[in-house]
Design an enzyme around this catalytic site. Structure first.
Site, mmCIF file in Angstrom:
data_model
loop_
_atom_site.group_PDB
_atom_site.id
_atom_site.type_symbol
_atom_site.label_atom_id
_atom_site.label_comp_id
_atom_site.label_asym_id
_atom_site.label_seq_id
_atom_site.Cartn_x
_atom_site.Cartn_y
_atom_site.Cartn_z
ATOM 1 N N THR A 1 0.775 -1.101 0.003
ATOM 2 C CA THR A 1 0.021 0.020 0.134
ATOM 3 C C THR A 1 0.847 1.308 0.050
ATOM 4 O OG1 THR A 1 -1.326 1.420 1.703
ATOM 5 C CG2 THR A 1 -0.304 -0.634 2.468
ATOM 6 N N ILE A 2 0.675 2.199 -0.900
ATOM 7 C CA ILE A 2 1.534 3.253 -1.054
ATOM 8 C C ILE A 2 1.248 4.265 0.327
ATOM 9 C CG2 ILE A 2 -0.168 4.871 -2.110
ATOM 10 C CD1 ILE A 2 3.185 4.640 -3.335
ATOM 11 N N ASP A 3 -0.166 4.013 0.726
ATOM 12 C CA ASP A 3 -0.460 4.670 1.837
ATOM 13 C C ASP A 3 0.371 4.247 3.147
ATOM 14 O OD1 ASP A 3 -2.208 5.936 0.239
ATOM 15 O OD2 ASP A 3 -3.916 4.892 1.159
ATOM 16 N N GLY B 1 -3.821 9.409 0.421
ATOM 17 C CA GLY B 1 -3.584 8.887 1.578
ATOM 18 C C GLY B 1 -5.437 8.998 2.217
ATOM 19 N N HIS C 1 -1.912 10.871 -8.779
ATOM 20 C CA HIS C 1 -1.017 9.561 -9.388
ATOM 21 C C HIS C 1 0.197 9.910 -9.535
ATOM 22 C CE1 HIS C 1 -5.505 8.767 -9.791
ATOM 23 N NE2 HIS C 1 -4.834 7.460 -9.306
ATOM 24 N N THR C 2 0.685 11.179 -9.467
ATOM 25 C CA THR C 2 2.228 11.323 -9.668
ATOM 26 C C THR C 2 2.978 10.782 -8.562
ATOM 27 O OG1 THR C 2 2.105 13.389 -8.513
ATOM 28 C CG2 THR C 2 1.797 13.487 -11.126
HETATM 29 O O1 F6P Z 1 -5.225 3.021 -1.517
HETATM 30 C C1 F6P Z 1 -4.232 3.720 -2.347
HETATM 31 C C2 F6P Z 1 -4.457 4.994 -3.088
HETATM 32 O O2 F6P Z 1 -3.257 5.368 -3.793
HETATM 33 C C3 F6P Z 1 -5.044 5.864 -2.251
HETATM 34 O O3 F6P Z 1 -4.173 6.816 -1.495
HETATM 35 C C4 F6P Z 1 -5.880 6.738 -3.182
HETATM 36 O O4 F6P Z 1 -7.022 7.367 -2.666
HETATM 37 C C5 F6P Z 1 -6.428 5.515 -4.148
HETATM 38 O O5 F6P Z 1 -5.372 4.444 -4.125
HETATM 39 C C6 F6P Z 1 -6.528 6.195 -5.695
HETATM 40 O O6 F6P Z 1 -7.210 4.997 -6.153
HETATM 41 P P1 F6P Z 1 -7.011 4.896 -7.796
HETATM 42 O O7 F6P Z 1 -5.642 4.697 -8.520
HETATM 43 O O8 F6P Z 1 -7.897 3.971 -8.148
HETATM 44 O O9 F6P Z 1 -7.607 6.381 -8.415
#
Ligand code: F6P
Length: 384
Positions: free
Chosen positions: A134-136, A179, A305-306
């Site tokens: 998880t990136i978070d 996050g 997404h960056t």
């Molecule tokens: O759960 C990881 C996460 O990067 C969150 O921080 C973010 O809300 C979500 O994914 C973004 O999701 P997606 O790539 O589906 O837009």
């Protein structure tokens, strides 16, 4: 035991992040050494259900650990979103092992993806192990997940860079950082970059006290530009939402669309833009800026997404490889139903059921105090 494992499947589910390929490569290194064949299952659980596979021949993937993203693609597919019972779905899913020709499976993903892996193990005794992603960084079962530090660095660099344009225009920048439920990315990158206000989901904010007052105090102390780091999942306190907000209400938050796992899609809220709109409505704030010789101007930047893009840093490459190696060892040792975990600097094993629980920044975390001091002491120390 382990010697009956001839062929394994690997899948990646949920949002991508730097280091996924490093895990895949770590698995492949150990599997090759142990004489076990690997196949890639594409698009997470979607590919598992639909038999979407590719061969994974290590000779074709030199230095895969240095490349960002996942060569296996990913999706947020929830196989349990049906009317059948969990037990039935798990049993149906487990029958796919034979169809796919695999003896065991490594699932790499967050709480959603690993939750499915856990159910497969629990209800169908499937030979599955997990790698937390998880990136978070909000999974309880591991101190860090790969990709997190790469993303912290990206966000910190962005805020460092935004400071020069904020300074040139004497502006307030509200920077929205990924996050959803936990503020690790915002807290760590905000402290690292010296953000002037840091707002995270764990401590709902008061618009008046945590933003307007701080900005007023800062301009009175001579500051002419300001960086506010805000998690995409940061919410206002209920009272503040009711009393201070003109552009949104609790209803707005309740009506957010949800993903297939039922999580509210907070990116749709765009909290950074809402904060800018609310601040723009505040004449008292503008007057305080003007009194101190600054024209009030506020902008929002959504890093989005960056933060998940690009190559993994060295820490994440190595952590990914270590996770991959450890996951393959779990399979060889028949330790199914578990996931790999980083505890301190050691590779450990925890049951999937424990590991997938969520983790948050708690009040006793020293970063909480660090944040509060960082925000406050700079302006307080300059007041005459
Ligand atoms: O759960 C990881 C996460 O990067 C969150 O921080 C973010 O809300 C979500 O994914 C973004 O999701 P997606 O790539 O589906 O837009």
């Amino acid at each position: 035991m382990g010697d009956q494992i001839k062929r394994i499947g690997i899948l990646t589910g949920g949002g991508d992040c730097p280091g996924l390929n490093s895990v895949i490569y770590g698995i492949m290194l150990k599997a090759y050494d142990a004489g076990i064949e690997c196949i890639g299952i594409l698009k997470g659980w979607k590919g598992f259900i639909e038999n979407l596979t590719i061969p994974l021949n290590i000779a074709d993937h030199d230095d895969l650990h240095t490349v960002g993203g996942t060569i296996l693609y990913t999706s947020r597919t929830n196989p349990f979103k049906t009317n059948s019972s969990k037990e039935q779905v798990a049993k149906d899913l487990a029958s796919k092992f034979e169809e796919l020709g695999i003896d065991a499976l490594v699932a790499i993903g967050g709480d959603d993806t690993l939750g499915v892996a856990d159910a497969l193990y629990k209800y169908a005794d499937a030979k599955v192990v997990g790698v937390p992603k998880t990136i978070d960084n909000d999974l309880k079962g591991t101190h860090y997940t790969f990709g997190f530090w790469s993303a912290v660095q990206l966000a910190s660099n962005s805020m460092d860079n935004l400071t020069t344009t904020a300074r040139s225009h004497q502006r307030v920048f509200v920077v929205e950082i990924m996050g959803r439920d936990a503020g690790f990315l915002t807290m760590y990158s905000g402290i690292s970059a010296g953000a002037d206000i840091i707002l995270i989901p764990e401590t709902p904010f008061d618009l008046e006290k945590d933003i307007i007052e701080v900005l007023k105090n800062r301009v009175k102390s001579g500051y002419k530009h300001h960086i506010i780091a805000v998690s995409e999942g940061a919410y206002p306190e209920a009272e503040s939402l009711k009393n201070d907000f003109k552009t949104i209400s609790q209803d707005t938050i309740n009506k957010l669309p949800k993903d297939t796992f039922g999580n509210p899609l907070l990116t749709h809220l765009k909290i950074s833009q809402i904060i800018v709109e609310e601040l723009n409505l505040r004449d008292d704030l503008k007057q305080e800026f003007n009194k101190n010789g600054v024209d009030y101007e506020c902008r929002s930047v959504i890093l989005g997404h960056t933060m998940r893009a690009g190559t993994p840093n060295s820490f994440d490459r190595i952590l990914g490889l270590r996770f991959g190696l450890a996951a393959m060892k779990l399979i060889i040792e028949s330790k199914f139903g578990n996931m790999v975990s980083l505890q301190g600097n050691k590779m450990e094993t925890v049951p999937l059921s424990e590991g997938v629980k969520k983790k948050y920044i708690t009040p006793d975390n020293d970063k909480m105090e660090l944040r509060d001091l960082l925000v406050k002491i700079r302006y307080l120390s300059k007041q005459k």
